[in-house]
Design a protein around this motif. Structure first.
Motif, mmCIF file in Angstrom:
data_model
loop_
_atom_site.group_PDB
_atom_site.id
_atom_site.type_symbol
_atom_site.label_atom_id
_atom_site.label_comp_id
_atom_site.label_asym_id
_atom_site.label_seq_id
_atom_site.Cartn_x
_atom_site.Cartn_y
_atom_site.Cartn_z
ATOM 1 N N GLU A 158 0.827 -1.205 0.000
ATOM 2 C CA GLU A 158 0.000 0.000 0.000
ATOM 3 C C GLU A 158 0.864 1.259 0.000
ATOM 4 O OE1 GLU A 158 -2.695 -0.255 3.293
ATOM 5 O OE2 GLU A 158 -3.841 -1.875 2.403
ATOM 6 N N ILE A 159 1.931 1.248 0.773
ATOM 7 C CA ILE A 159 2.825 2.408 0.828
ATOM 8 C C ILE A 159 3.458 2.657 -0.541
ATOM 9 C CG2 ILE A 159 5.024 3.241 1.750
ATOM 10 C CD1 ILE A 159 4.211 2.020 4.449
ATOM 11 N N SER A 160 3.879 1.597 -1.231
ATOM 12 C CA SER A 160 4.497 1.776 -2.555
ATOM 13 C C SER A 160 3.478 2.331 -3.550
ATOM 14 C CB SER A 160 5.091 0.465 -3.053
ATOM 15 O OG SER A 160 4.082 -0.480 -3.296
ATOM 16 N N GLN A 161 2.213 1.893 -3.455
ATOM 17 C CA GLN A 161 1.174 2.431 -4.339
ATOM 18 C C GLN A 161 0.970 3.920 -4.081
ATOM 19 O OE1 GLN A 161 -2.185 -0.057 -3.459
ATOM 20 N NE2 GLN A 161 -1.540 -1.674 -4.883
ATOM 21 N N LYS A 162 0.958 4.312 -2.824
ATOM 22 C CA LYS A 162 0.776 5.723 -2.468
ATOM 23 C C LYS A 162 1.954 6.555 -2.988
ATOM 24 C CE LYS A 162 -2.931 4.784 -0.171
ATOM 25 N NZ LYS A 162 -4.235 5.042 -0.720
ATOM 26 N N ILE A 163 3.150 6.016 -2.875
ATOM 27 C CA ILE A 163 4.334 6.744 -3.343
ATOM 28 C C ILE A 163 4.282 6.911 -4.863
ATOM 29 C CG2 ILE A 163 6.843 6.585 -3.615
ATOM 30 C CD1 ILE A 163 6.915 5.413 -0.766
ATOM 31 N N ARG A 164 3.846 5.871 -5.592
ATOM 32 C CA ARG A 164 3.714 5.986 -7.046
ATOM 33 C C ARG A 164 2.718 7.075 -7.419
ATOM 34 N NH1 ARG A 164 3.086 -0.063 -7.581
ATOM 35 N NH2 ARG A 164 5.223 -0.798 -7.509
ATOM 36 N N GLU A 165 1.595 7.107 -6.689
ATOM 37 C CA GLU A 165 0.596 8.135 -6.950
ATOM 38 C C GLU A 165 1.167 9.525 -6.659
ATOM 39 O OE1 GLU A 165 -4.026 9.218 -5.760
ATOM 40 O OE2 GLU A 165 -3.173 7.313 -5.089
ATOM 41 N N MET A 166 1.963 9.626 -5.591
ATOM 42 C CA MET A 166 2.602 10.908 -5.268
ATOM 43 C C MET A 166 3.560 11.326 -6.383
ATOM 44 S SD MET A 166 3.258 10.221 -1.221
ATOM 45 C CE MET A 166 4.421 11.530 -0.986
ATOM 46 N N GLU A 167 4.295 10.371 -6.966
ATOM 47 C CA GLU A 167 5.220 10.678 -8.053
ATOM 48 C C GLU A 167 4.485 11.194 -9.278
ATOM 49 O OE1 GLU A 167 7.323 7.021 -8.589
ATOM 50 O OE2 GLU A 167 8.689 7.408 -6.911
ATOM 51 N N THR A 168 3.347 10.577 -9.608
ATOM 52 C CA THR A 168 2.590 11.049 -10.774
ATOM 53 C C THR A 168 2.044 12.454 -10.534
ATOM 54 O OG1 THR A 168 0.577 9.952 -9.967
ATOM 55 C CG2 THR A 168 1.935 8.728 -11.529
ATOM 56 N N ILE A 169 1.586 12.711 -9.314
ATOM 57 C CA ILE A 169 1.106 14.059 -8.991
ATOM 58 C C ILE A 169 2.243 15.056 -9.096
ATOM 59 C CG2 ILE A 169 0.218 15.515 -7.119
ATOM 60 C CD1 ILE A 169 -1.449 13.106 -6.215
ATOM 61 N N ASP A 170 3.421 14.673 -8.620
ATOM 62 C CA ASP A 170 4.588 15.555 -8.669
ATOM 63 C C ASP A 170 4.971 15.856 -10.119
ATOM 64 O OD1 ASP A 170 6.681 17.062 -7.533
ATOM 65 O OD2 ASP A 170 8.075 15.394 -7.890
ATOM 66 N N LYS A 171 4.938 14.847 -10.978
ATOM 67 C CA LYS A 171 5.255 15.056 -12.398
ATOM 68 C C LYS A 171 4.258 16.009 -13.038
ATOM 69 C CE LYS A 171 7.568 10.671 -13.305
ATOM 70 N NZ LYS A 171 7.486 9.386 -14.016
ATOM 71 N N LYS A 172 2.962 15.828 -12.740
ATOM 72 C CA LYS A 172 1.942 16.705 -13.318
ATOM 73 C C LYS A 172 2.144 18.147 -12.860
ATOM 74 C CE LYS A 172 -1.722 13.263 -13.782
ATOM 75 N NZ LYS A 172 -3.034 12.817 -13.288
ATOM 76 N N ARG A 173 2.449 18.313 -11.589
ATOM 77 C CA ARG A 173 2.662 19.660 -11.058
ATOM 78 C C ARG A 173 3.874 20.317 -11.710
ATOM 79 N NH1 ARG A 173 1.695 19.333 -4.537
ATOM 80 N NH2 ARG A 173 -0.567 19.020 -4.635
#
Length: 191
Positions: A158-173
């Motif tokens: 679950e933590i790795s999934q959350k981190i991946r989602e954070m990375e995609t948000i960071d890329k979009k920003r």
């Protein structure tokens, strides 16, 4: 029971005949006479009604007769809205939230709505950071209780999934910031 009560043969026969006919049993039964004592009927008493004799077998109606009547027909349900459902929903929410039936004025509701509009929505990136922190704390608690091995793979996934989602948000920003910066400075740094 008749033998224990020491009835005479005449009394037994009389009781058996009454039972076969379906008549009520007499309150008093004289030992040898077939005639009971004549009861004195007062002049002012109403005439005694004669009971109809009941047959030994019950009278059952056939199923076709029962179904032919209107006993098996139901009325069609016709729903009617007689109250404001939105107000009822709001009232139920208040009861479930506070445990009390609170009646609010329209002015108060307007004030609450404007306050809700002013509150900015929490940032998804911050939510993800909080969720990762919660999962780490949960895993630490489980390890303290000796159940860490049981939950470790699930929580780490679950933590790795959350981190991946954070990375995609960071890329979009970062892409949004780059595009806004290039629009503001058209001849700027192209690196």
């Amino acid at each position: 029971m008749m033998e224990e009560s020491k009835l005479t043969c005449f009394q037994r026969r009389y009781l058996m005949d009454c039972a076969k006919r379906g008549d009520t049993l007499p309150l008093q039964l004289h030992p040898t006479s077939s005639k009971g004592p004549a009861l004195a009927v007062p002049a002012f008493s109403p005439p005694v009604c004669q009971r109809s004799r009941l047959s030994a077998r019950p009278h059952l109606r056939p199923a076709k007769v029962c179904q032919a009547g209107n006993a098996y027909i139901r009325e069609k349900f016709k729903p009617q809205a007689r109250r404001d459902l939105e107000k009822e929903k709001q009232r139920l929410q208040n009861i479930l939230a506070t445990g009390k039936d609170v009646v609010k004025c329209n002015q108060r509701q307007d004030r609450v709505q404007t306050k809700e509009e002013e509150i900015p929505e929490p940032d998804r990136f911050e939510e993800l950071v909080n969720e990762v922190q919660e999962r780490r704390e949960f895993l630490a608690e489980m390890e303290a209780l000796g159940q860490g091995k049981k939950y470790q793979s699930i929580v780490l996934t679950e933590i790795s999934q959350k981190i991946r989602e954070m990375e995609t948000i960071d890329k979009k920003r970062s892409e949004e910031i780059r595009t806004s910066m290039t629009k503001d400075f058209p001849g700027g740094n192209k690196s």
